[in-house]
Design a protein around this motif. Structure first.
Motif, PDB file in Angstrom:
ATOM      1  N   HIS A 199       0.833  -1.203   0.000  1.00 58.92           N
ATOM      2  CA  HIS A 199       0.000   0.000   0.000  1.00 58.92           C
ATOM      3  C   HIS A 199       0.866   1.250   0.000  1.00 58.92           C
ATOM      4  CE1 HIS A 199      -3.628  -2.315   0.577  1.00 58.92           C
ATOM      5  NE2 HIS A 199      -3.004  -2.987   1.541  1.00 58.92           N
ATOM      6  N   PRO A 200       0.322   2.387  -0.430  1.00 61.69           N
ATOM      7  CA  PRO A 200       1.077   3.638  -0.364  1.00 61.69           C
ATOM      8  C   PRO A 200       1.483   3.914   1.081  1.00 61.69           C
ATOM      9  CG  PRO A 200      -0.910   3.915  -1.672  1.00 61.69           C
ATOM     10  CD  PRO A 200      -1.012   2.580  -1.014  1.00 61.69           C
ATOM     11  N   PRO A 201       2.517   4.694   1.264  1.00 65.13           N
ATOM     12  CA  PRO A 201       2.937   5.026   2.630  1.00 65.13           C
ATOM     13  C   PRO A 201       1.765   5.597   3.413  1.00 65.13           C
ATOM     14  CG  PRO A 201       4.532   5.826   1.051  1.00 65.13           C
ATOM     15  CD  PRO A 201       3.360   5.321   0.267  1.00 65.13           C
ATOM     16  N   PRO A 202       1.579   5.191   4.663  1.00 63.63           N
ATOM     17  CA  PRO A 202       0.430   5.670   5.465  1.00 63.63           C
ATOM     18  C   PRO A 202       0.379   7.190   5.563  1.00 63.63           C
ATOM     19  CG  PRO A 202       1.533   3.826   6.523  1.00 63.63           C
ATOM     20  CD  PRO A 202       2.397   4.211   5.376  1.00 63.63           C
ATOM     21  N   THR A 203       1.524   7.829   5.618  1.00 57.88           N
ATOM     22  CA  THR A 203       1.522   9.289   5.776  1.00 57.88           C
ATOM     23  C   THR A 203       0.850   9.968   4.599  1.00 57.88           C
ATOM     24  OG1 THR A 203       3.731   9.321   4.803  1.00 57.88           O
ATOM     25  CG2 THR A 203       3.585   9.281   7.211  1.00 57.88           C
ATOM     26  N   SER A 204       1.058   9.493   3.416  1.00 53.72           N
ATOM     27  CA  SER A 204       0.446  10.107   2.238  1.00 53.72           C
ATOM     28  C   SER A 204      -1.072   9.997   2.296  1.00 53.72           C
ATOM     29  CB  SER A 204       0.984   9.456   0.967  1.00 53.72           C
ATOM     30  OG  SER A 204       2.376   9.613   0.883  1.00 53.72           O
ATOM     31  N   ARG A 205      -1.557   8.817   2.651  1.00 50.79           N
ATOM     32  CA  ARG A 205      -3.008   8.642   2.716  1.00 50.79           C
ATOM     33  C   ARG A 205      -3.640   9.521   3.783  1.00 50.79           C
ATOM     34  NH1 ARG A 205      -5.436   2.913   4.348  1.00 50.79           N
ATOM     35  NH2 ARG A 205      -4.557   3.616   6.325  1.00 50.79           N
TER      36      ARG A 205
END
Length: 609
Positions: free
Chosen positions: A35-41
């Motif tokens: 998954h995309p890095p959590p910070t980006s989401r």
């Protein structure tokens, strides 16, 4: 099926780390299943939430302003009518500046806060605690400076107020300036032996002396302003006044209270009794001339007498400078336990500085002012004292004052207000023996209902206007024997003043039947009759009166305090509390809705109203 197996093999090789060195960056991204890095989401979610919250707040603000604008009641008298041209004076311009958006938004915010009873009642304690917190205190100070300070205070110094005074004069409005610094009686002694900083504070000038010098400095500044304006326009308007608060000019306000107690127990009985706090006679200051003054249990001490003598000397300095610079002085009213002494000083000053000139021909020529185009005496009345309509004594007190001024031969200056200390007066009178009240009457000194206060105020209007009409019609003097400043935010009382001007022949109506009716007032009437409202309040009423009246000099004023933010902070707290009575019966709500209506019209016009 082979595709699925192939993809599974590739993913397994990727997880073991064998395949990564043999793949290009593009294929690595395609094969990645993480998954995309959590910070980006979460950043994306936070942005969406911020936009949503901003939209909700903005929509709520717009809906609230629209609701206030739509529910704004019509004024008691139509002030939306505008003259075809501004009043015909050399210094008047259209009142467009008063409609700027930022001041309107500030007014809306301030009166929205004032409409919250809990916040108003506890404003002094809240500010006291918040300002002591290092970081929070600066933020609170900035908020207060941008809201309440900007709304109610003209500036930190008298020089800072000059642009405001200039703008008001362009709108044909005068200014009653007040150095509104609250005195801390513990520090006002200026370095007494009991001070915790005796060595340092003894080198400083006492607070009350600094206030005296500041008042004299403000008189000179306003005098220079008036002189410059007179040179530019060729008209001596005398549209600036100075307010003086006696308790601020003493090292101890207790001296004024002790003197009041002394007067209540020693003054002679009148043939027509006057309710507490009574009515003055200028001879009451005889105790300051060294005459015997003690009586059993008198609270007046020698230290009090010395302080009162210094007060009287300073008041005469102030009035002398005001006479030289042609700036009028208004003595403020205060609590009833100070009022007998304040009345005594005020009438003594009027007897000295409002003295009418002799009626011989040489006297008229001696005081003639060539620029006035006729025989014009010196500025009169110079000194005004305040009459509070919520006091039971006011009608009798006013009648006695008019008779006393005629007998003593001086011009009576009347500043008529309703009064701002009603809650304190009633609480003090019914409280314990430790309260400040010195009244010996059974009933409280103030009326218990606003209806009685309004009736008293309006009756005083009729009495004073008839006296002014008689004064102008009289040929026995060329100098005014009576002048009045009506301080009111009440539409009915303001309209009554205008009606009395016409009724007593002091103004003539101009305009056709289907046109706005304006009142044309001569200079001799404008010099005797002035209306005033507090700066930052009742602007719609002020503009309505200015639009209704055409006069060669300003006859409408704004009472404008000034002082450093730290010094006037107690004043701002007290003003918020007093506004509950000044703006009673939903007054703060009305001010808020009027501001909302002007904001809405400025942004979108009449759409939606």
């Amino acid at each position: 099926m082979p595709c699925i197996l192939q993809r599974g093999v590739l993913i397994s090789l990727r997880r073991t780390g064998i395949l990564w060195p043999h793949l290009s960056p593009t294929k690595c991204r395609l094969l990645s299943t993480s998954h995309p890095p959590p910070t980006s989401r979460w950043e994306h979610i936070r942005k969406r939430r911020t936009l949503l919250l901003t939209g909700i707040i903005s929509s709520s603000a717009v809906i609230t302003v629209w609701a206030d604008a739509k529910s704004c009641p019509d004024p008691p008298f139509d002030h939306s009518r505008r003259l075809a041209s501004p009043p015909q004076t050399s210094t008047s311009i259209p009142q467009a500046r008063s409609m700027d958006l930022i001041p309107l938004l500030r007014t809306y915010v301030v009166y929205s806060l004032i409409s919250i009873p809990f916040l108003v009642d506890h404003a002094p304690q809240i500010l006291h605690h918040l300002l002591r917190v290092p970081l929070v205190g600066r933020a609170v100070e900035s908020i207060v400076r941008g809201t309440f300070f900007a709304q109610y205070v003209g500036g930190e110094t008298v020089q800072d107020t000059l642009p405001l005074i200039q703008r008001l004069r362009y709108e044909n409005k005068g200014t009653l300036l007040s150095y509104s610094v609250e005195v801390d009686e513990r520090a006002a002694t200026g370095g007494s032996g009991q001070s915790s900083h005796g060595d340092v504070s003894s080198l400083e000038q006492p607070i009350y002396k600094r206030i005296v010098e500041e008042i004299i400095r403000s008189i000179d500044t306003l005098g220079d302003f008036e002189d410059r304006l007179a040179r530019e326009s060729g008209v001596k308007a005398c549209g600036t006044w100075i307010a003086v608060k006696l308790t601020a000019l003493l090292p101890r306000a207790e001296s004024l209270r002790n003197f009041s107690v002394h007067l209540v127990h020693t003054r002679p009985e009148l043939s027509e009794p006057v309710p507490f706090p009574g009515t003055p006679n200028s001879s009451y200051l005889s105790v300051l001339d060294g005459q015997p003054w003690r009586y059993p249990a008198s609270p007046l001490m020698e230290e009090d007498v010395r302080d009162l003598q210094e007060l009287y000397t300073n008041l005469r300095r102030i009035c002398m400078r005001a006479k030289e610079r042609r700036i009028k002085i208004a003595i403020d009213a205060e609590y009833t336990w100070y009022q007998p002494a304040i009345d005594a000083f005020g009438h003594a000053l009027m007897e000295q500085f409002n003295k009418l000139p002799g009626q011989r021909a040489w006297s008229k020529w001696l005081f003639a002012d060539p620029s006035s185009g006729g025989l014009q005496t010196e500025l009169q009345p110079l000194v005004y004292v305040t009459y509070q309509a919520y006091l039971r004594r006011t009608l009798t007190h006013l009648a006695h004052s008019i008779a006393l001024s005629r007998k003593k031969g001086y011009a009576l200056g009347v500043k008529l207000v309703r009064g701002a200390y009603h809650p304190y007066e009633t609480a003090s009178h019914i409280g314990s023996s430790r309260t400040m009240s010195i009244s010996t009457d059974h009933d409280p000194p103030v009326y218990t209902s606003k209806v009685e206060t309004d009736t008293c105020y309006n009756t005083c209007i009729s009495i004073v206007m008839r006296a002014i009409a008689d004064d102008i019609r009289s040929s026995s003097t060329q100098s005014p024997r009576l002048g009045v400043l009506f301080g009111t935010h009440n539409w009915q009382s303001s309209n009554l003043v205008l009606q009395e001007l016409v009724k007593n022949g002091l103004a003539r109506e101009d305009g056709g039947e289907n046109e706005p009716r304006t009142l044309v007032i001569s200079r001799e009437v404008a010099e005797r009759c002035t209306l005033a409202q507090l700066y930052g309040m009742a602007d719609s009423l002020t503009n309505h009166i200015v639009a209704r009246i055409t006069s060669p000099i300003p006859c409408v004023m704004k009472c404008t305090p000034y002082g450093a933010l730290g010094e006037v902070m107690p004043y701002l707290s007290r003003r918020a509390i007093e506004n509950k009575s000044v703006l009673g019966n939903g007054g703060a709500t009305r001010e808020r809705k009027e501001a909302a209506r002007m904001i809405w019209k400025k942004l979108v016009g009449d759409m939606g109203l």
